[in-house]
Design a protein around this motif. Structure first.
Motif, short mmCIF file in Angstrom:
data_model
loop_
_atom_site.label_atom_id
_atom_site.label_comp_id
_atom_site.label_asym_id
_atom_site.label_seq_id
_atom_site.Cartn_x
_atom_site.Cartn_y
_atom_site.Cartn_z
N GLU A 6 0.85 -1.18 0.00
CA GLU A 6 0.00 0.00 0.00
C GLU A 6 0.89 1.24 0.00
O GLU A 6 1.79 1.36 0.83
CB GLU A 6 -0.93 -0.01 1.21
CG GLU A 6 -1.89 -1.20 1.19
CD GLU A 6 -2.84 -1.24 2.38
OE1 GLU A 6 -2.82 -0.26 3.16
OE2 GLU A 6 -3.56 -2.23 2.52
N ASP A 112 -4.12 6.87 -2.42
CA ASP A 112 -3.79 5.63 -1.72
C ASP A 112 -3.94 4.49 -2.73
O ASP A 112 -5.04 4.24 -3.24
CB ASP A 112 -4.73 5.40 -0.53
CG ASP A 112 -4.56 6.46 0.54
OD1 ASP A 112 -3.41 6.84 0.80
OD2 ASP A 112 -5.58 6.90 1.10
N ARG A 114 -3.12 0.45 -3.81
CA ARG A 114 -2.83 -0.91 -3.33
C ARG A 114 -2.45 -1.76 -4.53
O ARG A 114 -3.21 -1.87 -5.50
CB ARG A 114 -4.04 -1.49 -2.61
CG ARG A 114 -3.82 -2.85 -1.97
CD ARG A 114 -4.97 -3.15 -1.01
NE ARG A 114 -4.88 -4.48 -0.48
CZ ARG A 114 -5.54 -5.54 -0.98
NH1 ARG A 114 -6.33 -5.37 -2.03
NH2 ARG A 114 -5.43 -6.73 -0.44
N LYS A 141 2.55 0.14 3.90
CA LYS A 141 2.20 -1.18 4.42
C LYS A 141 2.60 -2.25 3.41
O LYS A 141 2.39 -2.09 2.22
CB LYS A 141 0.70 -1.27 4.70
CG LYS A 141 0.27 -2.52 5.45
CD LYS A 141 -1.22 -2.46 5.80
CE LYS A 141 -1.66 -3.68 6.59
NZ LYS A 141 -3.11 -3.61 6.91
#
Length: 221
Positions: A6, A112, A114, A141
């Protein structure tokens, strides 16, 4: 074993920088990206602002062109456009590394994103490619799983899959319903509006990736 990363990416290095800057409440969620004639064509949801205001600002945003509204729902609208500035580099950084962008959400000047990688080698390739082209990003992450349950083969994000599965398990789709929207939302610890959006977008993805691409079976006499 898949790796999931992420990232936070400044909108100036990805998409809709001017629009997100001028509309601080705006939320943009990329539904999927299709490649056609070497151009990147995104489908994305817009919410939290007046649609007329978004379109007026977005029409002058240099990162997109050919903006087209496809559908309207209670709390969001679906658009299609062509990415121009900055986006190609970020997307191609992932495709060159053999990775897949699963989710991308733009808000408050930051995206953001992913991404799924097959293992650490493509992750390292992605990082080197991004550094080579001076793409700004923060890895926030990184985790791995051997058996991800994302429903991605049907175009679902992990959150959409979780929402649909939980609603089904609680009997939300039964007739009569065995659970309300509020009860399902409480089980997921999210708001009713967030759940409604995930269910709607999940249904949209399922139809687009099943009914729309699968011919009807011939009726038996």
């Amino acid at each position: 074993m898949s790796l999931f990363a992420e990232f936070h990416v400044p909108s100036a290095d990805f998409a809709l920088f001017e629009t997100l800057d001028r509309l601080p409440d705006l939320v943009v969620e990329i539904d999927r990206v299709a490649a056609a004639d070497e151009l990147l064509t995104p489908y994305f949801w817009v919410s939290a602002v007046e649609i007329d205001e978004f379109e007026a600002v977005a029409e002058g945003d240099p990162s997109i062109e050919d903006l087209r509204r496809l559908d309207d729902f209670e709390s969001a609208s679906l658009y299609r456009a062509t990415w121009t500035e900055n986006v190609d580099t970020m997307v191609y950084a992932s495709t060159q590394a053999g990775a897949t962008i699963l989710e991308a959400k733009g808000q408050h000047g930051v995206w953001d994103i992913r991404i799924r990688f097959d293992d650490r080698d493509p992750l390292e390739a992605f990082q080197k490619y991004a550094q080579r082209f001076d793409i700004s990003f923060d890895l926030v992450k990184l985790y791995e799983t051997e058996h991800p349950r994302t429903g991605s083969q049907y175009g679902l994000t992990e959150k959409q899959h979780e929402a649909l599965n939980t609603a089904w398990e609680l009997g939300y789709f039964e007739e009569p319903r065995e659970a309300t929207l509020a009860e399902v939302a409480a089980e997921l610890d999210i708001t009713r509006q967030s759940l409604s959006q995930r269910l709607r977008r999940g249904h949209h993805a399922l139809v687009a990736n099943t009914i729309r691409v699968t011919p009807l079976a011939a009726e038996k006499a």
